[in-house]
Design an enzyme around this catalytic site. Structure first.
Site, mmCIF file in Angstrom:
data_model
loop_
_atom_site.group_PDB
_atom_site.id
_atom_site.type_symbol
_atom_site.label_atom_id
_atom_site.label_comp_id
_atom_site.label_asym_id
_atom_site.label_seq_id
_atom_site.Cartn_x
_atom_site.Cartn_y
_atom_site.Cartn_z
ATOM 1 N N ALA A 118 0.798 -1.229 0.000
ATOM 2 C CA ALA A 118 0.000 0.000 0.000
ATOM 3 C C ALA A 118 0.829 1.278 0.000
ATOM 4 C CB ALA A 118 -0.910 -0.016 1.231
ATOM 5 N N ASN A 187 0.991 -3.222 7.903
ATOM 6 C CA ASN A 187 2.048 -3.687 7.007
ATOM 7 C C ASN A 187 2.844 -2.512 6.446
ATOM 8 O OD1 ASN A 187 1.922 -6.715 6.632
ATOM 9 N ND2 ASN A 187 -0.220 -6.152 6.492
ATOM 10 N N HIS A 217 -1.023 7.393 4.795
ATOM 11 C CA HIS A 217 0.273 7.086 5.397
ATOM 12 C C HIS A 217 1.180 8.282 5.095
ATOM 13 C CE1 HIS A 217 -0.933 2.870 5.705
ATOM 14 N NE2 HIS A 217 -1.279 2.925 4.428
#
Ligand SMILES: NC(=O)c1ccc[n+]([C@@H]2O[C@H](COP(=O)([O-])OP(=O)(O)OC[C@H]3O[C@@H](n4cnc5c(N)ncnc54)[C@H](O)[C@@H]3O)[C@@H](O)[C@H]2O)c1
EC number: 1.4.1.21
Length: 266
Positions: A118, A187, A217
């Protein structure tokens, strides 16, 4: 000119990531990949490939793609590598367990590959780590509150997270601890830690935000070679809000790079 390579692929897990990965391979989106079958915990009803158990998969595949979660990875990874079959992993947070990570590094002759999943910027972070490393690396992950609730949380914290009206910091700590505490959701922190080659140097912040329709993020790193800031905002998968919709496409991209059937950005 080198002749095109063919790689016989098996996919472990047929959920939010596994289904589009299987579809991508069977519709020819990965040069050189041929799907041999799917390893699934539950019976497959309408899948475009046969169901295999692990032993069958190890006999007929050159590479397995794990899209099933940390537990499945811990259960199968060493056996796969020892059988000489390559393994492409999505559940990279499992590598936060040093013992497990050491075991996999010692296993082989199969090769272990980790998808970028991601997040982006890992190539540059990894290049910078070779150039001298970093003084500071942080990743702040913001998700919808419900997707951050974990079995180890006490009732009061679960209530607070579920009823939050604005951003709430749920956790701050090392990437190694974060990956173990949020096994299906962090992750991204693990990917950054692996890229900078230091699990303890990466601080992970986890934020719950009811307005976070996109999972974000923010990665910041400063070191001898430069200063970096990456902000990633991903739509969650329609089938699993813990997973970003882009992840299966990162897996397909990783697969194509491994097979090396054609050149391109690496
Ligand atoms: N690297 C990344 O950026 C990233 C992002 C999201 C998720 N992930 C990882 O991918 C995993 C899968 O995500 P998802 O959204 O597809 O989950 P999902 O729950 O939608 O699907 C997982 C599938 O795997 C199957 N499964 C579980 N254990 C199995 C086993 N031992 N053998 C065979 N099949 C098994 C389940 O039955 C399910 O069908 C997550 O648990 C997470 O660890 C990685």
């Amino acid at each position: 000119m080198k002749s095109a390579r063919t790689c016989r692929v098996g996919v472990i897990g047929y959920g939010a990531i596994g289904v589009p990965v299987v579809a991508g391979i069977t519709t020819g989106r990965v040069t050189g990949a041929v799907l041999e079958g799917i390893i699934s915990r539950s019976p497959l009803r309408s899948a475009p490939a046969k169901q295999l158990d692990l032993t069958e998969a190890l006999e007929c595949c050159d590479l397995l793609v794990e899209c099933a979660g940390q537990e499945a990875l811990v259960e199968h990874a060493e056996v796969v590598l020892r059988a000489g079959v390559d393994l492409l992993v999505t559940s990279i947070g499992a590598l936060a367990d040093r013992e497990f990570s050491k075991q996999l590094n010692a296993a082989g002759p199969g090769r272990l590959f980790l998808t970028s999943g991601a997040v982006g910027g890992l190539d540059l972070l990894s290049s910078g780590a070779r150039a001298g490393g970093y003084d500071r690396v942080t990743i702040t992950t913001t998700k919808l509150p419900g997707s951050l609730v974990q079995p180890w949380m006490n009732e009061a914290l679960v209530e607070e997270i579920r009823n939050v009206r604005g951003p709430l910091d749920v956790y701050e700590g090392s990437a190694a601890e974060a990956a173990l505490l949020f096994p299906k959701s962090l992750n991204a922190g693990a990917a950054v830690a692996i890229a900078v080659n230091n699990w303890d140097a990466v601080t992970v912040r986890v934020r719950a935000d009811p307005a976070a329709e996109l999972t974000s993020h923010v990665i910041e790193a400063s070191g001898t070679i430069g200063e970096y800031r990456f902000e990633i905002r991903n739509k969650p998968s329609e089938d699993n809000p813990r997973t970003s919709g882009v992840v299966p496409f990162a897996v397909l991209r990783s697969l194509e790079s491994i097979i090396g059937g054609r050149g391109g950005l690496i």
